[in-house]
Design a protein around this motif. Sequence first.
Motif, mmCIF file in Angstrom:
data_model
loop_
_atom_site.group_PDB
_atom_site.id
_atom_site.type_symbol
_atom_site.label_atom_id
_atom_site.label_comp_id
_atom_site.label_asym_id
_atom_site.label_seq_id
_atom_site.Cartn_x
_atom_site.Cartn_y
_atom_site.Cartn_z
ATOM 1 N N GLU A 1 0.867 -1.184 -0.025
ATOM 2 C CA GLU A 1 0.094 -0.025 0.214
ATOM 3 C C GLU A 1 0.825 1.136 -0.087
ATOM 4 O O GLU A 1 0.587 2.197 -0.847
ATOM 5 C CB GLU A 1 -0.982 -0.022 1.201
ATOM 6 C CG GLU A 1 -1.805 1.293 1.237
ATOM 7 C CD GLU A 1 -2.786 1.322 2.757
ATOM 8 O OE1 GLU A 1 -3.536 2.305 2.764
ATOM 9 O OE2 GLU A 1 -2.503 0.403 3.478
ATOM 10 N N GLN A 2 1.972 1.181 0.968
ATOM 11 C CA GLN A 2 2.871 2.536 0.874
ATOM 12 C C GLN A 2 3.584 2.788 -0.258
ATOM 13 O O GLN A 2 3.719 4.020 -0.645
ATOM 14 C CB GLN A 2 3.712 2.415 2.284
ATOM 15 C CG GLN A 2 2.912 2.467 3.401
ATOM 16 C CD GLN A 2 1.906 3.828 3.786
ATOM 17 O OE1 GLN A 2 2.587 4.899 3.479
ATOM 18 N NE2 GLN A 2 0.750 3.724 4.094
ATOM 19 N N SER B 1 2.530 1.786 -3.295
ATOM 20 C CA SER B 1 1.619 2.078 -4.333
ATOM 21 C C SER B 1 1.342 3.741 -4.200
ATOM 22 O O SER B 1 1.050 4.492 -4.983
ATOM 23 C CB SER B 1 0.345 1.539 -3.960
ATOM 24 O OG SER B 1 -0.582 1.525 -5.229
ATOM 25 N N TRP C 1 -12.111 -5.538 -4.817
ATOM 26 C CA TRP C 1 -10.735 -6.186 -4.939
ATOM 27 C C TRP C 1 -11.013 -7.327 -5.647
ATOM 28 O O TRP C 1 -9.638 -7.817 -6.109
ATOM 29 C CB TRP C 1 -10.371 -6.308 -3.509
ATOM 30 C CG TRP C 1 -11.152 -7.332 -2.781
ATOM 31 C CD1 TRP C 1 -12.142 -6.889 -1.981
ATOM 32 C CD2 TRP C 1 -10.655 -8.787 -2.418
ATOM 33 N NE1 TRP C 1 -12.764 -8.189 -1.359
ATOM 34 C CE2 TRP C 1 -11.780 -9.357 -1.421
ATOM 35 C CE3 TRP C 1 -9.570 -9.494 -2.884
ATOM 36 C CZ2 TRP C 1 -11.801 -10.755 -1.157
ATOM 37 C CZ3 TRP C 1 -9.829 -10.942 -2.484
ATOM 38 C CH2 TRP C 1 -10.869 -11.458 -1.752
ATOM 39 N N THR D 1 -2.786 -7.119 -0.474
ATOM 40 C CA THR D 1 -1.852 -6.363 -0.055
ATOM 41 C C THR D 1 -1.470 -6.565 1.557
ATOM 42 O O THR D 1 -2.437 -7.399 2.094
ATOM 43 C CB THR D 1 -2.348 -4.825 0.074
ATOM 44 O OG1 THR D 1 -1.181 -3.990 0.597
ATOM 45 C CG2 THR D 1 -3.486 -4.511 1.237
ATOM 46 N N SER E 1 -0.974 -7.155 5.375
ATOM 47 C CA SER E 1 -1.799 -6.599 6.452
ATOM 48 C C SER E 1 -0.628 -6.504 7.595
ATOM 49 O O SER E 1 -0.030 -7.396 8.020
ATOM 50 C CB SER E 1 -2.907 -7.787 6.965
ATOM 51 O OG SER E 1 -3.423 -7.216 8.291
ATOM 52 N N ARG F 1 -7.791 -2.380 1.565
ATOM 53 C CA ARG F 1 -6.873 -1.351 1.580
ATOM 54 C C ARG F 1 -6.736 -0.951 0.275
ATOM 55 O O ARG F 1 -6.807 -1.499 -0.620
ATOM 56 C CB ARG F 1 -5.432 -1.634 2.216
ATOM 57 C CG ARG F 1 -5.643 -2.287 3.663
ATOM 58 C CD ARG F 1 -6.064 -1.282 4.715
ATOM 59 N NE ARG F 1 -5.258 -0.074 4.888
ATOM 60 C CZ ARG F 1 -5.833 0.893 5.420
ATOM 61 N NH1 ARG F 1 -6.800 1.067 5.864
ATOM 62 N NH2 ARG F 1 -5.029 2.031 5.488
ATOM 63 N N PRO F 2 -6.857 0.640 0.076
ATOM 64 C CA PRO F 2 -6.469 0.948 -1.297
ATOM 65 C C PRO F 2 -4.871 0.829 -1.748
ATOM 66 O O PRO F 2 -4.030 0.836 -1.199
ATOM 67 C CB PRO F 2 -6.831 2.609 -1.048
ATOM 68 C CG PRO F 2 -6.422 2.668 0.283
ATOM 69 C CD PRO F 2 -6.634 1.848 0.892
ATOM 70 N N LEU F 3 -4.793 0.568 -3.168
ATOM 71 C CA LEU F 3 -3.793 0.519 -3.812
ATOM 72 C C LEU F 3 -3.628 1.821 -4.811
ATOM 73 O O LEU F 3 -4.259 1.686 -5.942
ATOM 74 C CB LEU F 3 -3.461 -0.714 -4.497
ATOM 75 C CG LEU F 3 -3.305 -1.898 -3.787
ATOM 76 C CD1 LEU F 3 -3.094 -3.146 -4.389
ATOM 77 C CD2 LEU F 3 -1.926 -1.751 -2.803
ATOM 78 N N ASP G 1 -8.906 -1.364 -4.739
ATOM 79 C CA ASP G 1 -8.780 -1.966 -3.515
ATOM 80 C C ASP G 1 -8.161 -3.156 -3.430
ATOM 81 O O ASP G 1 -8.175 -4.021 -4.487
ATOM 82 C CB ASP G 1 -10.063 -1.776 -2.874
ATOM 83 C CG ASP G 1 -10.771 -0.264 -2.725
ATOM 84 O OD1 ASP G 1 -9.748 0.584 -2.061
ATOM 85 O OD2 ASP G 1 -11.733 -0.117 -3.161
ATOM 86 N N SER H 1 -6.265 -7.152 2.375
ATOM 87 C CA SER H 1 -4.850 -7.304 3.144
ATOM 88 C C SER H 1 -4.787 -8.736 3.894
ATOM 89 O O SER H 1 -5.809 -9.324 4.425
ATOM 90 C CB SER H 1 -4.755 -6.356 4.150
ATOM 91 O OG SER H 1 -5.975 -6.457 5.207
#
Length: 339
Positions: free
Chosen positions: A158-159, A161, A193, A208, A210, A218-220, A226, A229
């Motif tokens: 996620e981060q 992305s 998702w 993604t 967790s 969670r968003p990508l 989405d 996770s």
Amino acid sequence: MINRHSTTAHAAYHDLQRSLLDASISSMRGTPTRVVRNHKTYWYDSYRIGTDVRKTYIGEETPELLDRLNRLKSLRQDSDDQRKQRTRLIRILRAEGFQGVDAATGSLLSALASAGVFRLGGTVVGTHAFRLYEGVLGVQYRFDEMAQTGDIDIASFEQLSLALDDVVAPPLQQVLGEFSFAPVPSLKGNKIWRWRQTRNDLMVEFLTPSFQEDEGIRPLAALGVDAQSLHHLNYLIADPIKAVVVYRSGVLVQIPRPERFAIHKLIVADRRRKGDDSLKAEKDRLQASFLINVLAEDRPDELWEAYQEARDIGPKWCARLDATLDRLPHIRTTLERLA
């Protein structure tokens, strides 16, 4: 007994991989631009559209990427010849018995690659990743080892992305729609998702890691979707590698390192104990066993490091590893001999 592809096939695969990596640079529209964020260095293709300056993400800085950027002029000049060479290499791989993928899967992966999914951090996981170790490791699979689900699972951080400051184009909803995929409604309202192909049961799922107790959605940002996770996924997709899908003139995708894939399969096999999951657990154990036997011979140091890293994470990880290895005493012996 490990069945291996010929040295000709192995060389052709790596030449094809190198050519596709070169092509990812030679297709740049503008000027390479260096950007530093959070102590990491990324490179972008900067170009003008009217009065606007656009930036397309190329990749995180590595010695290999810097070498290709330094050879950008010559790579552009050779692009036509290299395209013909890739087609020839694919013919060699098919003649040497490489399995490749079916047309439906190949065309979808090609479209996802063209949209930028793998360039922007997407990593193919699951059985489709396992199939691609055929080329990475130069090994031949038996028919029972090639059994696969039609599902395509794609994971990303996620981060990462969010940090890349770039997005796929065209949007994935459009790409998937062109292949007759429709979003699968979820209990999370408008968070989607999973997509299912309307003419069959083929699924595309986004995942993604967790880092919390619950496994939510969670968003990508870079992929514009989405993702579900999941625990243990951060270990699997750390430091992924490039691999080639044997389809048309080759498709460059991203997959986990084989040693991480193998150890991750040992972990998740213990999470799947009931109903249909028990059948998936058997497949997990078979894939882990196959890769561990190959890696113990070809890459013992990398395999041992991946195994120790997983065990060092904590007692819960050790418990899951040990529970699966209790069912695979020969694999436990193989791993212990690496120490």
